[in-house]
Design an enzyme around this catalytic site. Sequence first.
Site, mmCIF file in Angstrom:
data_model
loop_
_atom_site.group_PDB
_atom_site.id
_atom_site.type_symbol
_atom_site.label_atom_id
_atom_site.label_comp_id
_atom_site.label_asym_id
_atom_site.label_seq_id
_atom_site.Cartn_x
_atom_site.Cartn_y
_atom_site.Cartn_z
ATOM 1 N N GLN A 110 0.764 -1.399 -0.038
ATOM 2 C CA GLN A 110 0.051 -0.031 -0.047
ATOM 3 C C GLN A 110 0.968 1.056 -0.172
ATOM 4 O O GLN A 110 0.561 2.216 -0.101
ATOM 5 C CB GLN A 110 -1.162 -0.035 1.296
ATOM 6 C CG GLN A 110 -1.776 -1.118 1.612
ATOM 7 C CD GLN A 110 -2.340 -1.361 2.538
ATOM 8 O OE1 GLN A 110 -3.690 -0.840 2.996
ATOM 9 N NE2 GLN A 110 -2.082 -2.196 3.625
ATOM 10 N N ASN A 111 2.209 1.158 0.043
ATOM 11 C CA ASN A 111 2.942 2.214 0.182
ATOM 12 C C ASN A 111 3.292 2.577 -0.993
ATOM 13 O O ASN A 111 3.471 1.997 -2.006
ATOM 14 C CB ASN A 111 4.404 1.807 0.836
ATOM 15 C CG ASN A 111 4.151 1.289 2.315
ATOM 16 O OD1 ASN A 111 3.312 1.947 2.983
ATOM 17 N ND2 ASN A 111 4.950 0.524 2.796
ATOM 18 N N VAL A 112 3.540 4.009 -1.162
ATOM 19 C CA VAL A 112 3.936 4.552 -2.469
ATOM 20 C C VAL A 112 5.172 5.183 -2.793
ATOM 21 O O VAL A 112 5.656 5.879 -3.442
ATOM 22 C CB VAL A 112 2.698 5.953 -3.000
ATOM 23 C CG1 VAL A 112 1.299 5.539 -2.813
ATOM 24 C CG2 VAL A 112 2.944 6.937 -1.810
ATOM 25 N N ASP A 113 6.011 4.773 -1.597
ATOM 26 C CA ASP A 113 7.339 5.603 -1.447
ATOM 27 C C ASP A 113 8.414 4.779 -2.367
ATOM 28 O O ASP A 113 9.512 5.541 -2.538
ATOM 29 C CB ASP A 113 7.906 5.329 -0.193
ATOM 30 C CG ASP A 113 7.854 4.112 0.761
ATOM 31 O OD1 ASP A 113 8.159 3.044 0.043
ATOM 32 O OD2 ASP A 113 7.317 3.968 1.748
ATOM 33 N N HIS A 148 -1.429 1.402 -4.351
ATOM 34 C CA HIS A 148 -1.859 2.687 -4.480
ATOM 35 C C HIS A 148 -0.990 3.678 -5.210
ATOM 36 O O HIS A 148 -0.888 4.974 -4.814
ATOM 37 C CB HIS A 148 -1.727 2.921 -2.968
ATOM 38 C CG HIS A 148 -2.830 2.488 -1.929
ATOM 39 N ND1 HIS A 148 -2.879 2.237 -0.523
ATOM 40 C CD2 HIS A 148 -3.877 1.832 -2.307
ATOM 41 C CE1 HIS A 148 -3.965 1.770 -0.169
ATOM 42 N NE2 HIS A 148 -4.497 1.296 -1.404
ATOM 43 N N CYS A 156 -1.542 13.602 -15.600
ATOM 44 C CA CYS A 156 -2.358 14.816 -16.207
ATOM 45 C C CYS A 156 -3.798 14.461 -15.912
ATOM 46 O O CYS A 156 -4.595 13.307 -15.848
ATOM 47 C CB CYS A 156 -2.382 14.814 -17.640
ATOM 48 S SG CYS A 156 -3.222 16.170 -18.444
ATOM 49 N N CYS A 159 -5.640 14.691 -20.005
ATOM 50 C CA CYS A 159 -5.351 13.490 -21.035
ATOM 51 C C CYS A 159 -4.819 12.115 -20.264
ATOM 52 O O CYS A 159 -4.921 11.267 -21.026
ATOM 53 C CB CYS A 159 -4.358 14.069 -22.037
ATOM 54 S SG CYS A 159 -2.458 14.022 -21.514
ATOM 55 N N CYS A 202 1.266 18.897 -17.205
ATOM 56 C CA CYS A 202 1.311 17.862 -17.957
ATOM 57 C C CYS A 202 2.340 17.930 -18.986
ATOM 58 O O CYS A 202 2.353 18.757 -19.626
ATOM 59 C CB CYS A 202 0.024 17.298 -18.669
ATOM 60 S SG CYS A 202 0.193 15.909 -19.765
#
Length: 296
Positions: A110-113, A148, A156, A159, A202
């Site tokens: 679940q970590n985004v690091d 996650h 963006c 788009c 973007c």
Amino acid sequence: MSDAADAFRDAFQNSKHIVVIAGAGLSAASGIPTFRDGGGMWRSLEATALATPEAFNKNPSLVWQFYHYRRTKALEAKPNAAHDVIAKMSVPTYLRKVAPAAQSFHLVTQNVDRLSVSALNALLARPDSQAELATKHTVFRDSILEMHGRIYDVKCTACGFCEEDRTDPLCPALGAADASFNNYHDAGSKDVHIPENDLPRCAACGALARPGVVWFGEKPYHLDEINSIVYKADMCLVIGTSSTVRPASTYAYRVQRHGGKVAVFNLAPSEKDEQADFVFSGPCETILPSLFPELA
């Protein structure tokens, strides 16, 4: 080792399909704030309330400042000993030292690091690993699933173009806003507003960009693949999560429902501990290497 540790090791040794469900506690020792469990505040604001599409639509300046802080912390961080043990589980020749029957391994984080990915890349870059992999072949295919999203992705809002960008700061206005605070717990004494045109844009179409992470209320990534992995898993390690966010909070129960074992590793007790087959309380960066000295 204790009797509980020996019993866990015996069960792990006979496991064929292993899945790790990881949460913020895995990265706490690396200096990544656990906003849900560790106070949950940023500039006197509830951090989890900023991680929503509604918050971004209402105040993209504030949300981008929050994620600039999170990106900065992640860029400063290094994998800890728990990341390193899990990384070795991704390599069959290492995993089979502790689970000789293992046929598959997956980390659902679940970590985004991105620290789990960094730990695996560092392992594979070691000279001894290169020699081993050259003769034994590979890591388990697609062993890390970041459900996650990834903190360095910039997506963006128009788009949908998404790319990884580790520039710090992403734009001059974020750096200037950050520098205007004495510390990150400034009690909200001032609001630095960044005009939308000065926020990250973007690279493909120039529209407003957003952090490429999954916010509350959005659908996590890789759900079909994760469901298939959980369905066949006979061993589930729940590491550094209190199992309160769905759907990740359901995975351990689903492994048990079809006869698999569940081991929980967490610093603080959780209400779901009593449902687990094995519970190890304490810092995962200490407990995992002690349970798996072959992988430390």
